[in-house]
Motif scaffolding. Structure first.
Motif, short mmCIF file in Angstrom:
data_model
loop_
_atom_site.label_atom_id
_atom_site.label_comp_id
_atom_site.label_asym_id
_atom_site.label_seq_id
_atom_site.Cartn_x
_atom_site.Cartn_y
_atom_site.Cartn_z
N ARG A 1 0.52 -1.17 -0.32
CA ARG A 1 0.06 0.24 -0.18
C ARG A 1 0.71 1.25 -0.18
O ARG A 1 1.85 1.02 0.35
N ILE A 2 -0.04 2.18 -0.75
CA ILE A 2 0.72 3.91 -0.25
C ILE A 2 -0.42 4.84 0.72
O ILE A 2 -1.51 4.42 -0.44
N ASN A 3 0.66 5.30 1.58
CA ASN A 3 -0.40 5.62 1.67
C ASN A 3 0.14 7.56 1.47
O ASN A 3 1.49 7.89 1.52
N MET A 4 -1.15 8.28 1.95
CA MET A 4 -0.46 9.75 1.27
C MET A 4 -1.14 11.21 2.60
O MET A 4 -1.85 10.51 2.85
N TRP A 5 0.01 11.91 3.12
CA TRP A 5 -0.39 12.16 4.56
C TRP A 5 0.41 13.05 4.28
O TRP A 5 1.02 13.91 3.98
N HIS A 6 -0.99 14.66 5.41
CA HIS A 6 -0.14 15.63 6.24
C HIS A 6 0.53 16.01 6.48
O HIS A 6 0.77 15.13 7.87
N LEU A 7 1.51 16.78 6.20
CA LEU A 7 2.22 17.03 7.05
C LEU A 7 2.02 17.27 9.00
O LEU A 7 3.26 16.48 9.77
N GLY A 8 1.39 17.99 8.64
CA GLY A 8 0.63 18.46 9.94
C GLY A 8 -0.75 17.34 11.02
O GLY A 8 -0.41 17.15 12.14
N ILE A 9 -0.61 16.46 10.06
CA ILE A 9 -1.96 15.56 10.99
C ILE A 9 -1.42 14.02 10.85
O ILE A 9 -0.93 13.57 9.68
N THR A 10 -1.23 13.67 11.98
CA THR A 10 -0.80 12.60 12.55
C THR A 10 -1.62 11.57 12.62
O THR A 10 -1.42 10.33 12.49
N ASP A 11 -3.07 11.23 13.11
CA ASP A 11 -4.14 10.67 13.40
C ASP A 11 -4.39 10.29 11.79
O ASP A 11 -5.59 10.03 11.43
N ARG A 12 -4.05 10.92 10.35
CA ARG A 12 -5.29 10.15 9.51
C ARG A 12 -3.97 10.40 8.26
O ARG A 12 -3.54 11.34 8.36
N SER A 13 -4.39 9.58 7.19
CA SER A 13 -3.93 9.38 6.15
C SER A 13 -4.52 8.70 5.19
O SER A 13 -5.66 7.62 5.41
N PHE A 14 -3.85 9.48 4.28
CA PHE A 14 -4.62 8.89 2.84
C PHE A 14 -4.52 7.43 2.40
O PHE A 14 -3.02 7.68 2.03
N ASN A 15 -4.59 6.28 1.98
CA ASN A 15 -4.76 5.16 1.37
C ASN A 15 -4.76 5.49 0.47
O ASN A 15 -5.87 5.93 -0.82
#
Lengths: 456, 271
Positions: free
Chosen positions: A199-213
């Protein structure tokens, strides 16, 4: 917890030399200006080197232009600790798989470092002033007895010795079931991707409790699994494009504007297999171990076990250039399969102008290929303790014909000395080569390359 | 090379070209078998303290599948299964593509029974495939290219088939085996990467594990039909009736459980 780490040390000592194993460098990365160089090792530590700035007066004396300083240790910190997955009863290694720097926005430097499961954002900042003259605390920081305070004073900032502080700013955990092999910061400066085997996830640098697959290649039935993701990277300029490579040798370019889940690629880059050379090892040697966009964003560089290939983003049917890294190993694939060397993952890098590519090999050798001439050269990452500024030697592997002095026979190659990790300065001809626990930094000074080394 | 034909078999004069071809065929088969054995051992040795490298496991598993397909193609797979008295392994789960091929072959009438990619579960320690059997392997045209890549390191890497079976049997001894329900080693290898979630029926591996268990115990319909007369079904009544329908031995253990449950309920209710 202390007891746990104690016992794991005892267990591992039967299998490997624990002390030196931890010093093996597992990733190397320059920051965007090239002034800082970070290395990660198997023990979960990160060492940041800084290029020393040579005062202009000295530079003119020597007759050189531009900065020509050496890299010295700037900061060392423990990024990841060994962990334990209680659900699966398996250890989680603290080995740093990748480090990526963020583009610098203020005086502080930020880098992302990851092990198999958790990505961390670290802030590296300098402190050269210290507040002094607190009313309620004494110089050691202890709380003063209020009865002794007779007057008020205003705390002032006084210059001190330079201190480098490193603090974890974000911890991106629980995003990956499988082992993270890549991280890549987006050109938008706000997001980054992390890729594991499936899998590949995309994160926002400021948000740690959520990522988009954004990519998921996990089959419904794990027994049907035949392909995994081996590397992934964002395009250097287009924030909606990224590429990922697979163990079957294919590259997929994905456009995030097309859909939320990029399982369907926008472009598939695959070289048709040559039926004449098919063997039981064909698939294994075609597995892509690293993929890098060129600086201009028009090409892709991939590394598989025996070759390095340059692909044009506009041409999917095959690479535009193929470079044989160590073709003499083609007849040795069986032995290399037996000793697991065939699964070694070599990295590859572009130079600043995208005219030269570089990748590692065995026996402390690494290869550079000039794209204009198509010619390659073999160099050795080798430390001669008597000469701190040794010149890089060109080496040759003897594969038949006239044998020259200094040629190395294929059977005498040391397969334990592998150059897997390396980095090229973003602007100058300075390269960083990791060889087990040694870091070599080579600088191109006019025509000669000079070296200095660091050992963990 | 000539001594391969000296094991008590008398041979008449044959073409020297054929001899060379047969030599190559045998060598190739041995090398291929050796590669298969090596690959299986590599997969078996996956169970360490740290989670194994998935890319490596997948590549090795694909290599095994490739060898298996080729061996099926040139008929040597049938020899291998016959040597092991063949019936057991066919019950085991196989990778989908292999399964499809085997069913197609069976339709043609007696195609080879395929092993699951991993599971040698249930295969008995039979006689080793003899040199003679290997000698009679047909030699397909595609193979010469393969020979070139397999170098003479094989002598060191050669593994006796019996030794491999022993190891595989021992490793699989602890698994749940129930007819078609045996877990494959492939499932083991990739299974460690999985967190099995609790949703019932979603995990085929779990389903197999529990397939031998009599599910009707928990089936509400069965329960209710076995309870003839009790009008109100409080929790303790339900347990009572379930306990009574399953014989004396389970009854007593249920009784102790019930008293514990009573105790817990008292604590919760606070009476």
């Amino acid at each position: 917890m202390g007891e746990d780490t104690e016992s794991s040390k005892v267990n591992h000592s039967f299998l490997r030399d624990y002390v030196t194993e931890a010093d093996v460098i597992s990733t190397v990365e320059f920051n965007h200006t090239g002034d800082l160089l970070a290395t990660g090792d198997k023990g979960g530590r990160v060492v940041v080197f800084q290029r020393e700035t040579v005062p202009k007066g000295e530079l003119e004396q020597v007759g050189e232009t531009g900065e020509s300083g050496e890299y010295n240790v700037y900061s060392t910190f423990q990024s990841h600790e060994p962990d334990f997955d209680y659900l699966k009863s398996l250890e989680i290694e603290e080995k740093i798989n990748k480090i990526r720097w963020l583009p610098q926005q203020n005086a502080a430097h930020f880098l992302l470092s990851t092990n198999d499961k958790t990505i961390k954002l670290w802030k590296v900042s300098e402190r050269d002033k210290q507040p002094e003259g607190y009313n309620l605390k004494d110089e050691e920081g202890r709380v003063k007895d209020i009865s002794t305070v007779t007057s008020l004073q205003v705390p002032v900032l006084r210059p001190t010795d330079l201190m480098v502080e490193v603090r974890p700013r974000r911890v991106f955990s629980n995003g990956h079931t499988y082992h993270v092999n890549s991280i890549s910061v987006n050109s938008d400066g706000e997001t980054y991707l992390s890729a594991d085997d499936l899998r590949i996830n995309m994160w926002h640098l400021g948000i740690t409790d959520r990522s988009f697959n954004i990519v998921d290649i996990k089959p419904a039935n794990m027994e049907e699994l035949t392909e995994v993701i081996t590397a992934a990277e964002f395009h250097p300029h287009h924030c909606h494009l990224f590429v990922y490579s697979s163990s079957k040798g294919s590259l997929r370019l994905c456009d995030m504007r097309a859909s939320a889940l990029c399982d369907k690629h926008t472009k598939l880059f695959e070289e048709p297999e040559d039926p004449g050379s098919r063997s039981f090892f064909s698939e294994i040697v075609s597995s892509v171990s690293d993929v890098k966009f060129s600086h201009n964003g028009r090409y892709l560089l991939t590394r598989d076990y025996l070759t390095a290939k340059v692909w044009d983003l506009h041409m999917e049917k095959g690479p535009v250039e193929t470079y044989q890294v160590h073709d003499y190993l083609r007849t040795k694939l069986c032995s290399l399969y037996e000793n697991d060397c065939i699964f070694d993952k070599f990295e590859c890098v572009w130079n600043s102008s995208d005219s030269v590519i570089m990748t590692g090999a065995y026996n402390s050798f690494f290869r550079m290929f000039d794209r204009e001439t198509g010619r390659g050269v073999t160099l050795e990452a080798w430390r001669e303790t008597s000469k701190p500024r040794a010149v890089l030697r060109t080496r040759r592997i003897y594969t038949g014909g006239k044998r020259r002095r200094g040629d190395v026979g294929v059977d005498s190659l040391d397969f334990t000395k592998k150059i897997l990790h390396m980095a090229w300065h973003p602007e100058e001809n300075i390269i960083a080569i990791a060889s087990t626990n040694n870091l070599y930094i080579f600088q191109d000074r006019s025509l000669n390359a000079c070296a200095h080394t660091h050992t963990h | 090379m000539a001594n391969m034909y000296s094991k008590g078999t008398k041979r008449k004069f044959f073409d020297s070209v054929d001899a060379a071809m047969d030599n190559k065929a045998v060598l190739y088969s041995r090398q291929r078998q050796s590669l298969l054995d090596m690959s299986l051992i590599k997969l078996q040795l996956c169970h360490m303290l740290v989670e194994p490298n998935m890319c490596r496991s997948v590549l090795i598993a694909n290599t095994v599948r490739h060898i298996q397909e080729e061996m099926t193609h040139d008929g040597s797979w049938q020899l291998v299964t016959e040597a092991f008295g063949g019936s057991g392994p066919s019950d085991h789960l196989v990778a989908t593509e292999v399964l499809c091929r085997s069913s197609a072959l069976e339709q043609q009438g007696g195609g080879p029974k395929l092993y699951s990619v991993m599971g040698y579960d249930g295969c008995r320690e039979e006689e080793v495939v003899t040199d003679e059997a290997l000698c009679s392997v047909t030699f397909s045209d595609g193979a010469p290219a393969l020979l070139g890549t397999i170098d003479h390191c094989w002598d060191r890497a050669e593994l006796r088939m019996v030794a491999v079976e022993d190891r595989v049997i021992k490793d699989s001894g602890s698994e749940v085996e129930s007819g078609e329900g045996a877990k494959t080693v492939m499932g083991q290898v990739f299974g460690t990467f999985e967190i099995k979630n609790g949703a019932p029926g979603s995990d085929p591996a779990l389903e197999e594990l529990f397939s031998a268990v009599d599910a009707s115990y928990y089936d509400l319909d069965t329960m209710l039909t076995s309870i003839q007369s009790t009008p109100k079904m409080g929790p303790y009544n339900l347990l009572d009736s379930m306990a009574s329908s399953h014989g004396p031995t389970s009854n007593s253990s249920c009784r102790t459980d019930l008293s514990e449950l009573d105790h817990i309920m008292e604590i919760i209710v606070g009476s």
